[in-house]
Scaffold this motif. Sequence first.
Motif, PDB file in Angstrom:
ATOM      1  N   LEU A 699       0.837  -1.201   0.000  1.00 11.78           N
ATOM      2  CA  LEU A 699       0.000   0.000   0.000  1.00 11.78           C
ATOM      3  C   LEU A 699       0.869   1.248   0.000  1.00 11.78           C
ATOM      4  CD1 LEU A 699      -2.784  -0.986   2.545  1.00 11.78           C
ATOM      5  CD2 LEU A 699      -2.772  -1.257   0.063  1.00 11.78           C
ATOM      6  N   GLU A 700       0.487   2.199  -0.847  1.00 11.40           N
ATOM      7  CA  GLU A 700       1.226   3.455  -0.973  1.00 11.40           C
ATOM      8  C   GLU A 700       0.250   4.602  -0.704  1.00 11.40           C
ATOM      9  OE1 GLU A 700       4.165   4.279  -4.304  1.00 11.40           O
ATOM     10  OE2 GLU A 700       2.519   5.633  -4.835  1.00 11.40           O
ATOM     11  N   PHE A 701       0.555   5.380   0.324  1.00 11.57           N
ATOM     12  CA  PHE A 701      -0.387   6.430   0.717  1.00 11.57           C
ATOM     13  C   PHE A 701       0.283   7.389   1.693  1.00 11.57           C
ATOM     14  CE2 PHE A 701      -0.582   3.362   4.048  1.00 11.57           C
ATOM     15  CZ  PHE A 701      -0.821   4.079   5.212  1.00 11.57           C
ATOM     16  N   TYR A 702      -0.401   8.492   1.945  1.00 12.99           N
ATOM     17  CA  TYR A 702      -0.086   9.356   3.087  1.00 12.99           C
ATOM     18  C   TYR A 702      -1.407   9.848   3.671  1.00 12.99           C
ATOM     19  CZ  TYR A 702      -0.866  13.323  -0.100  1.00 12.99           C
ATOM     20  OH  TYR A 702      -1.417  14.216  -0.987  1.00 12.99           O
ATOM     21  N   LYS A 703      -1.375  10.075   4.977  1.00 12.20           N
ATOM     22  CA  LYS A 703      -2.611  10.378   5.691  1.00 12.20           C
ATOM     23  C   LYS A 703      -2.323  11.468   6.703  1.00 12.20           C
ATOM     24  CE  LYS A 703      -6.285   7.697   7.968  1.00 12.20           C
ATOM     25  NZ  LYS A 703      -6.608   6.339   8.458  1.00 12.20           N
ATOM     26  N   VAL A 704      -3.097  12.547   6.657  1.00  6.32           N
ATOM     27  CA  VAL A 704      -2.890  13.697   7.532  1.00  6.32           C
ATOM     28  C   VAL A 704      -4.170  13.930   8.333  1.00  6.32           C
ATOM     29  CG1 VAL A 704      -2.369  16.150   7.659  1.00  6.32           C
ATOM     30  CG2 VAL A 704      -1.259  14.738   5.919  1.00  6.32           C
ATOM     31  N   LYS A 705      -3.996  14.131   9.635  1.00  5.59           N
ATOM     32  CA  LYS A 705      -5.156  14.398  10.498  1.00  5.59           C
ATOM     33  C   LYS A 705      -4.831  15.533  11.453  1.00  5.59           C
ATOM     34  CE  LYS A 705      -5.474  10.321  12.269  1.00  5.59           C
ATOM     35  NZ  LYS A 705      -5.970   9.267  13.171  1.00  5.59           N
ATOM     36  N   PHE A 706      -5.881  16.268  11.811  1.00  5.37           N
ATOM     37  CA  PHE A 706      -5.742  17.349  12.795  1.00  5.37           C
ATOM     38  C   PHE A 706      -7.015  17.408  13.625  1.00  5.37           C
ATOM     39  CE2 PHE A 706      -6.809  21.671  14.113  1.00  5.37           C
ATOM     40  CZ  PHE A 706      -5.715  21.969  14.903  1.00  5.37           C
ATOM     41  N   SER A 707      -6.855  17.652  14.918  1.00  6.15           N
ATOM     42  CA  SER A 707      -8.010  17.887  15.790  1.00  6.15           C
ATOM     43  C   SER A 707      -7.619  18.907  16.848  1.00  6.15           C
ATOM     44  CB  SER A 707      -8.484  16.589  16.450  1.00  6.15           C
ATOM     45  OG  SER A 707      -7.520  16.115  17.368  1.00  6.15           O
ATOM     46  N   GLY A 708      -8.585  19.686  17.264  1.00  7.77           N
ATOM     47  CA  GLY A 708      -8.359  20.680  18.312  1.00  7.77           C
ATOM     48  C   GLY A 708      -9.621  20.875  19.132  1.00  7.77           C
ATOM     49  N   GLU A 709      -9.457  20.925  20.441  1.00  7.30           N
ATOM     50  CA  GLU A 709     -10.602  21.149  21.317  1.00  7.30           C
ATOM     51  C   GLU A 709     -10.194  22.066  22.453  1.00  7.30           C
ATOM     52  OE1 GLU A 709     -11.943  17.422  22.872  1.00  7.30           O
ATOM     53  OE2 GLU A 709      -9.955  16.810  23.541  1.00  7.30           O
ATOM     54  N   TRP A 710     -11.162  22.853  22.920  1.00 10.31           N
ATOM     55  CA  TRP A 710     -10.943  23.819  23.995  1.00 10.31           C
ATOM     56  C   TRP A 710     -11.985  23.595  25.082  1.00 10.31           C
ATOM     57  CZ3 TRP A 710     -11.137  24.570  18.861  1.00 10.31           C
ATOM     58  CH2 TRP A 710     -10.028  25.141  18.234  1.00 10.31           C
ATOM     59  N   TYR A 711     -11.598  23.858  26.310  1.00  9.12           N
ATOM     60  CA  TYR A 711     -12.524  23.753  27.442  1.00  9.12           C
ATOM     61  C   TYR A 711     -12.574  25.102  28.153  1.00  9.12           C
ATOM     62  CZ  TYR A 711     -12.160  18.723  26.736  1.00  9.12           C
ATOM     63  OH  TYR A 711     -12.194  17.466  26.195  1.00  9.12           O
ATOM     64  N   THR A 712     -13.785  25.623  28.314  1.00 10.42           N
ATOM     65  CA  THR A 712     -13.986  26.911  28.972  1.00 10.42           C
ATOM     66  C   THR A 712     -15.075  26.776  30.017  1.00 10.42           C
ATOM     67  OG1 THR A 712     -13.401  28.074  26.927  1.00 10.42           O
ATOM     68  CG2 THR A 712     -14.511  29.349  28.646  1.00 10.42           C
ATOM     69  N   GLN A 713     -14.751  27.158  31.244  1.00 14.00           N
ATOM     70  CA  GLN A 713     -15.721  27.089  32.334  1.00 14.00           C
ATOM     71  C   GLN A 713     -16.549  28.372  32.322  1.00 14.00           C
ATOM     72  OE1 GLN A 713     -13.930  26.076  36.065  1.00 14.00           O
ATOM     73  NE2 GLN A 713     -15.832  25.294  36.923  1.00 14.00           N
ATOM     74  N   ILE A 714     -17.775  28.271  31.808  1.00 16.29           N
ATOM     75  CA  ILE A 714     -18.645  29.446  31.687  1.00 16.29           C
ATOM     76  C   ILE A 714     -19.111  29.889  33.063  1.00 16.29           C
ATOM     77  CG2 ILE A 714     -20.778  30.327  30.695  1.00 16.29           C
ATOM     78  CD1 ILE A 714     -20.472  28.308  28.472  1.00 16.29           C
ATOM     79  N   THR A 715     -19.609  28.944  33.832  1.00 16.88           N
ATOM     80  CA  THR A 715     -19.942  29.177  35.239  1.00 16.88           C
ATOM     81  C   THR A 715     -19.310  28.035  36.027  1.00 16.88           C
ATOM     82  OG1 THR A 715     -22.004  27.912  35.159  1.00 16.88           O
ATOM     83  CG2 THR A 715     -22.135  30.247  34.595  1.00 16.88           C
ATOM     84  N   LYS A 716     -19.579  28.001  37.321  1.00 15.44           N
ATOM     85  CA  LYS A 716     -18.968  26.973  38.164  1.00 15.44           C
ATOM     86  C   LYS A 716     -19.275  25.572  37.666  1.00 15.44           C
ATOM     87  CE  LYS A 716     -18.796  25.304  42.937  1.00 15.44           C
ATOM     88  NZ  LYS A 716     -19.312  25.466  44.307  1.00 15.44           N
ATOM     89  N   ASN A 717     -20.494  25.340  37.160  1.00 14.81           N
ATOM     90  CA  ASN A 717     -20.910  23.991  36.785  1.00 14.81           C
ATOM     91  C   ASN A 717     -21.220  23.827  35.304  1.00 14.81           C
ATOM     92  OD1 ASN A 717     -20.764  22.815  39.390  1.00 14.81           O
ATOM     93  ND2 ASN A 717     -22.701  23.771  39.929  1.00 14.81           N
ATOM     94  N   LEU A 718     -20.804  24.761  34.471  1.00 18.09           N
ATOM     95  CA  LEU A 718     -21.042  24.635  33.040  1.00 18.09           C
ATOM     96  C   LEU A 718     -19.721  24.772  32.294  1.00 18.09           C
ATOM     97  CD1 LEU A 718     -24.344  26.601  32.256  1.00 18.09           C
ATOM     98  CD2 LEU A 718     -23.951  24.156  32.030  1.00 18.09           C
ATOM     99  N   VAL A 719     -19.427  23.779  31.459  1.00 16.46           N
ATOM    100  CA  VAL A 719     -18.177  23.775  30.692  1.00 16.46           C
ATOM    101  C   VAL A 719     -18.521  23.685  29.212  1.00 16.46           C
ATOM    102  CG1 VAL A 719     -16.033  22.551  30.220  1.00 16.46           C
ATOM    103  CG2 VAL A 719     -16.869  22.740  32.563  1.00 16.46           C
ATOM    104  N   LEU A 720     -17.956  24.586  28.429  1.00 16.01           N
ATOM    105  CA  LEU A 720     -18.168  24.608  26.981  1.00 16.01           C
ATOM    106  C   LEU A 720     -16.968  23.973  26.301  1.00 16.01           C
ATOM    107  CD1 LEU A 720     -20.110  25.711  24.751  1.00 16.01           C
ATOM    108  CD2 LEU A 720     -18.584  27.701  24.623  1.00 16.01           C
ATOM    109  N   ARG A 721     -17.237  23.027  25.369  1.00  9.22           N
ATOM    110  CA  ARG A 721     -16.151  22.369  24.661  1.00  9.22           C
ATOM    111  C   ARG A 721     -16.390  22.393  23.153  1.00  9.22           C
ATOM    112  NH1 ARG A 721     -15.362  16.470  22.694  1.00  9.22           N
ATOM    113  NH2 ARG A 721     -16.726  17.551  21.234  1.00  9.22           N
TER     114      ARG A 721
END
Length: 880
Positions: A699-721
């Motif tokens: 098999l001849e190939f190349y494969k590129v992947k990217f991922s990014g995630e952020w976590y932000t605490q909006i209030t004490k008990n709510l997290v946005l991702r």
Amino acid sequence: MGKQVNNLAKNISTTSYLKNCIAILFFISFFNVSSQNSNFIEGKKYTLGEVSVAGNTAFSEQTIIAYSGLRKGQEITIPGEDIGNAIKKLWNSKLFSDIEVYVTKIEDNVAYLQIKLFDLPQLNELKVKGVKKGKVEGIVKENKLTKGTKVTENLITTTKNFLTKKYKKEGFLNTKVHINTIEVQDTVKASRVNMVLNIDKGEKVKIKDITFKGNDVLSDKKLRKSMKGTKKINPIRVLKRSKFIDSSYQADLGHVIDTYKENGYRDARILSDSLIYNDDKTISLVIKVNEGEQYTFGDIKFIGNTVYTNEQLSRLLRIRKGDTYNGILLQKRIADNSKPDAQDITNQYQNNGYLFSSVNPVEVSADNNVIDIEVRISEGKPAYFNSVSVVGNDKTNDHVIYRELRTRPGQLYSKANVVRTVRELGQLGFFDAQQITPNFNNPNPVEGTIDMEYAVQETGSSQIELQGGYGGGGFIGTLGLSFNNFSIKDIFKKEAYKPIPMGDGQKLSLRLQASRFYQTYSFSFSEPWLGGKRPVQFSTSLSHTKQFLYDYTTGNADKSRSFNITGLTFGLAKRLSVPDDYFTLSQAVSYQRYDLNNYNTGLFTFGDGFSNNLSYTFGLSRNNTSVDPIFPTGGSNFAFSAKFSLPYSLFNGVDYEQLSDDYDDAVERRNNADSTADIEYIEATNDITEIDQKRFNWLEFYKVKFSGEWYTQITKNLVLRPKIEFGFLGAYNNARGVIPFERFYLGGDGLGNFSLDGREVIQLRGYPNQSLTHLDETTGQASQDGSSIYNKFSLELRYPITLKASAKIYALGFIEGGSSYENFRDFDPFNIKRSAGLGIRIFMPAFGLLGIDFGHGFDPLPGQTTKNGWETHFIIGQQF
């Protein structure tokens, strides 16, 4: 009956005891003795004769007399301290509702007493009205209303107050609690009562309006916005309801003043606040304020600083003369208690050894509404770690923990290093991340030393998967074992099996899965610190899968036709120090052999033969998410990877353009054949298989992947991702084409139970599993061969229900979208399949992450015209 010494009123509270003792003496002094006791002389000493017990009590006479401390032959004074102490002892037992002491007779110098008392009634039966049955057990536990409990006025009062406050906090402002007790009439000597607890919560009281008086500078809207927990009715608001909770309201009055202070009005005050009941059962709040005058910052001087210059501290403070006065901002720039890693002056000192420093802003002048500030600094002596220890690790070996510590004995103190150490210990996954506590022991400002202790709590770090189910036409059995804190060096030590060798931080996984149609075996092992001195992770995995073709005539597996995959991988991952030590560089070499034995399906262009996949993977990632890896509340996680095979077409001597022409010719000949039994069809099929074998031998190939995630605490008990993903599978030689393996399959729960061909299954909830591939140009339907390009966007809002070590549970809401393509000519990153929904995740140390999602697909599947609608997805062993 004789002279009454005391008659305490029923159910006297403990706090009124002293008053009643005074009353006892009062009664003794002023009540006349009866005729039979005419020889009684007040204040005289007597010898105590018999003591008898009367009244209604379940206790024996001997027990009560012994407990009172009164004994026959004792010399006592009437009235006197001995009788008072006896009453006190009996009363403090909290077993009686009424205690009376009488002098029954006097003979010569001998006094005879009688103790008359009544037991407190015991709770026999409790009925709770006005709440759901599921809430009754909680009420019983919270108020200790179990059978046999002594029923006192204090118990009744505290229960009423507790329940009233409880429901008022939930917005039921008009809650009324009524408690009735009914004496049980039976032959049992002990006094018993049945209790009826009637809770009338009424309707939740909502806030119709919030108005302010006296505010000329700041509008009602701006002031209402500052009230985080007190909101007026708004039909489009979801996260904050308009119920009235007094504790939140009182806190929000403080927030109103903070808003004024942030705008320069440091003298602002709440003059009064009123709650008005409306006819529609809502309330209105009227708040009267005195804004005062606006102030600005004047001169800001630093006093006592020798380590940092005025200019350096001014850059951290970021406040200039003439700026509008903001006391809240000033305090945050001095010491922001909401962020342990904030860029403030206190942390600047704390992160550079000055543990014993203090920074205090003082207003020295406020002439003409201009406030001059002195920032008074006591730097103290630099502090060094004297000793660093960890407690609570019963299973994990010390060296596994100590190699992750960023604080060492003799090292200069740094708050940032303490915070980072807590994060690293939490990321190990061996301890309850919510319970890791840094303890500062024996601080010595004179010598400049501190002892550091990290308290941890072990959690189950091994997981077992044992399940059976019906799918794919037959029974599927799975056995999976994952040991996340394994110790391979102790594998031959019998005494180390408790139940398995543990403590060295290694990971060992075994998984077996079988049905009539396929069998999968896999083994993996990783050592996070290869050699024990540097954070270099070594990993290896071995797997073998055998798939049998489904026989549509019999409904059974045709074991003469199979597709086998055998794979082996070796990898190294190194933690970097540049650009920072959150980066990890990983490399891996892997080999897979795909062996097809008369296995013709729509997934592959050939059914006989084999392919070899030798590849190298390079990865760069950065993960600085917060302490708890199951429920991060801050930070980000980025990952980039590139997978390459050798460019065989450059040196194997095969003319792939000619091979491509021959392939097209063979396909045309097969399509023109009269039937599948035609010799032309058979020869063309054999030619296609032979050509494919040449194209995909290696098999001849190349494969590129990217991922990014952020976590932000909006209030004490709510997290946005938010999260983004992208993947691309390409070919070095266009004539050779993109390989049929290693492709992307988008849609569904993201679980790749049938990833036999090296495919990557990408989650997109709200659609069936692996359904969102590109359209096949020939059939006009969704391709079964996967796609070479995909992109995905998602947004999750998470709310923790519990984060205890035994089980971490959180709910989530999500919106996401994505799509897949066969080539860049059709690529449109914003032409996506959209979905939204709700879900829940449960993490238990013994079973890993479990969950369920309900997703609604707003768009049709490829080749269809109506939206997909609702889908249910079960999540096992993965975190999204």
